[in-house]
Scaffold this motif. Sequence first.
Motif, mmCIF file in Angstrom:
data_model
loop_
_atom_site.group_PDB
_atom_site.id
_atom_site.type_symbol
_atom_site.label_atom_id
_atom_site.label_comp_id
_atom_site.label_asym_id
_atom_site.label_seq_id
_atom_site.Cartn_x
_atom_site.Cartn_y
_atom_site.Cartn_z
ATOM 1 N N ARG A 156 -6.043 -4.710 -4.841
ATOM 2 C CA ARG A 156 -5.820 -3.402 -5.481
ATOM 3 C C ARG A 156 -6.059 -3.476 -6.987
ATOM 4 N NH1 ARG A 156 -2.117 -2.692 -1.272
ATOM 5 N NH2 ARG A 156 -0.530 -3.938 -2.319
ATOM 6 N N GLU B 249 -11.413 2.525 -2.599
ATOM 7 C CA GLU B 249 -10.081 2.472 -2.034
ATOM 8 C C GLU B 249 -10.131 2.332 -0.522
ATOM 9 O OE1 GLU B 249 -7.537 5.539 -3.324
ATOM 10 O OE2 GLU B 249 -7.725 5.038 -5.438
ATOM 11 N N ARG C 70 -3.214 -8.607 -1.027
ATOM 12 C CA ARG C 70 -3.406 -7.145 -1.108
ATOM 13 C C ARG C 70 -3.248 -6.655 -2.541
ATOM 14 N NH1 ARG C 70 -0.443 -7.425 3.748
ATOM 15 N NH2 ARG C 70 1.505 -6.843 2.699
ATOM 16 N N ALA D 21 0.829 -1.202 0.000
ATOM 17 C CA ALA D 21 0.000 0.000 0.000
ATOM 18 C C ALA D 21 0.854 1.238 0.000
ATOM 19 C CB ALA D 21 -0.916 -0.016 1.219
ATOM 20 N N GLU E 67 -2.451 6.401 -7.787
ATOM 21 C CA GLU E 67 -2.005 5.514 -8.847
ATOM 22 C C GLU E 67 -1.765 6.287 -10.125
ATOM 23 O OE1 GLU E 67 -4.609 2.294 -9.393
ATOM 24 O OE2 GLU E 67 -4.697 1.748 -7.272
ATOM 25 N N ASP F 29 -10.826 -1.224 0.240
ATOM 26 C CA ASP F 29 -9.650 -2.044 -0.002
ATOM 27 C C ASP F 29 -8.636 -1.905 1.119
ATOM 28 O OD1 ASP F 29 -10.766 -2.852 -2.358
ATOM 29 O OD2 ASP F 29 -9.796 -1.273 -3.527
ATOM 30 N N GLU F 30 -8.425 -0.661 1.585
ATOM 31 C CA GLU F 30 -7.459 -0.439 2.653
ATOM 32 C C GLU F 30 -7.913 -1.111 3.943
ATOM 33 O OE1 GLU F 30 -6.901 3.705 2.929
ATOM 34 O OE2 GLU F 30 -5.896 3.880 0.981
#
Length: 389
Positions: free
Chosen positions: A118, A83, A114, A63, A68, A86-87
């Motif tokens: 992503r 996001e 991970r 991370a 991006e 996802d985190e």
Amino acid sequence: MKHKDPSPSAPGRPRPRPQVWAPVLVLVLVAAVVWASFFSGPGPVGPAADPASSQTADVPGAASSEPEAGEGGGRSDDEAGDEADDEAGDRADDGDQAEPGSADGASAEAALNRSVKRFRAAQRRLAKRVSDQLEARSQPVSFRVASFNVLGDSHTGPGGNKPASYPDAGPRMDMAISMLRGNGIDVVGFQEFESTQHNMFTARAGEYSLYPGLSLGTKSVRFNIAWRSSMFRLVEAHTLPIPYAGGSRIEMPVVLLESTTTGRRAWFANFHNPADTPKLGNNARWRSMAAGMEIAHLTSLHAEDGYPVIVTGDFNERAEIFCRFTAGGVFSSASGGSTGGACAPPPSMQVDWVFGSTGVAFDGYAVSDAGRASDHAMVHAGATLTEVP
């Protein structure tokens, strides 16, 4: 070879037993220190550090707080939410894998998970952007389009054929620009737009872009298309060799423009078919040939890619050009009248026209007197690229 004892014992006297307790005590103390270093609480030093946390920065795809590549400056709320989810998932995975004594293989597996998450989030964001763009390109786009014969500089300069009551090209160009701005014109097809007038226009009306400009010489410059740069951008351009007076061919412009806000596209073409005058003679033959070429080319363009087509021009004809353009049922006039085989022209006609193909809806057609700016009125209308089903 055996080594001799440097101080052998006396005969009959027992040998003393070796003293081994001291080295054993040292080993026990070292083991105790090492044991304590592993279990002495927070802030472990050296190899006692948490394997999962110590490897995160070195794992590919770890991370990062940096955006991006290709994301640009702004993100939608949905993208930010993706996001954040996802985190949160990453942190949960880290918690599962961060137990003391975790193997390197388990940490690598967590890092891979991970990276996969992503990647999937990036796919969702890309799919949403594509979906949003496609939806925007199907939405209506409205603007104002005009056809304007600005009366060439040579007509009012020394030796020109217009009376002295017409000012020189400089003041007339100021008046023409004022008309464009005052009527909110976004796209305009110019005729008789000579090189001196081109230079005046580009210097005084910087909000517009032009094609072909001066790139094709002093003949083709007379038929420029101008568009408001904040509304449209040029995608593609080409020319059509149209027969002018006496049949001589002059390249006239066709451009594909794209809306800067929605991405909707449309073709725009601008023509000037030859007039009958004492100096130029009778050009009915060349006008007829020109009209046939124009209609065939633009109908083909529309059929080929489906983009709407808008045509401006001084055709030096009234009912004749109207009936020819609208006969096939593809084009209609901004000024009204029929579309299709039974030709019914609008009640009032100019030699200057704005036509549009299917996919274009007109409203607010107007004929604005140009006063001393030109011997032609400016014809203009609201145009909407209708919603794509």
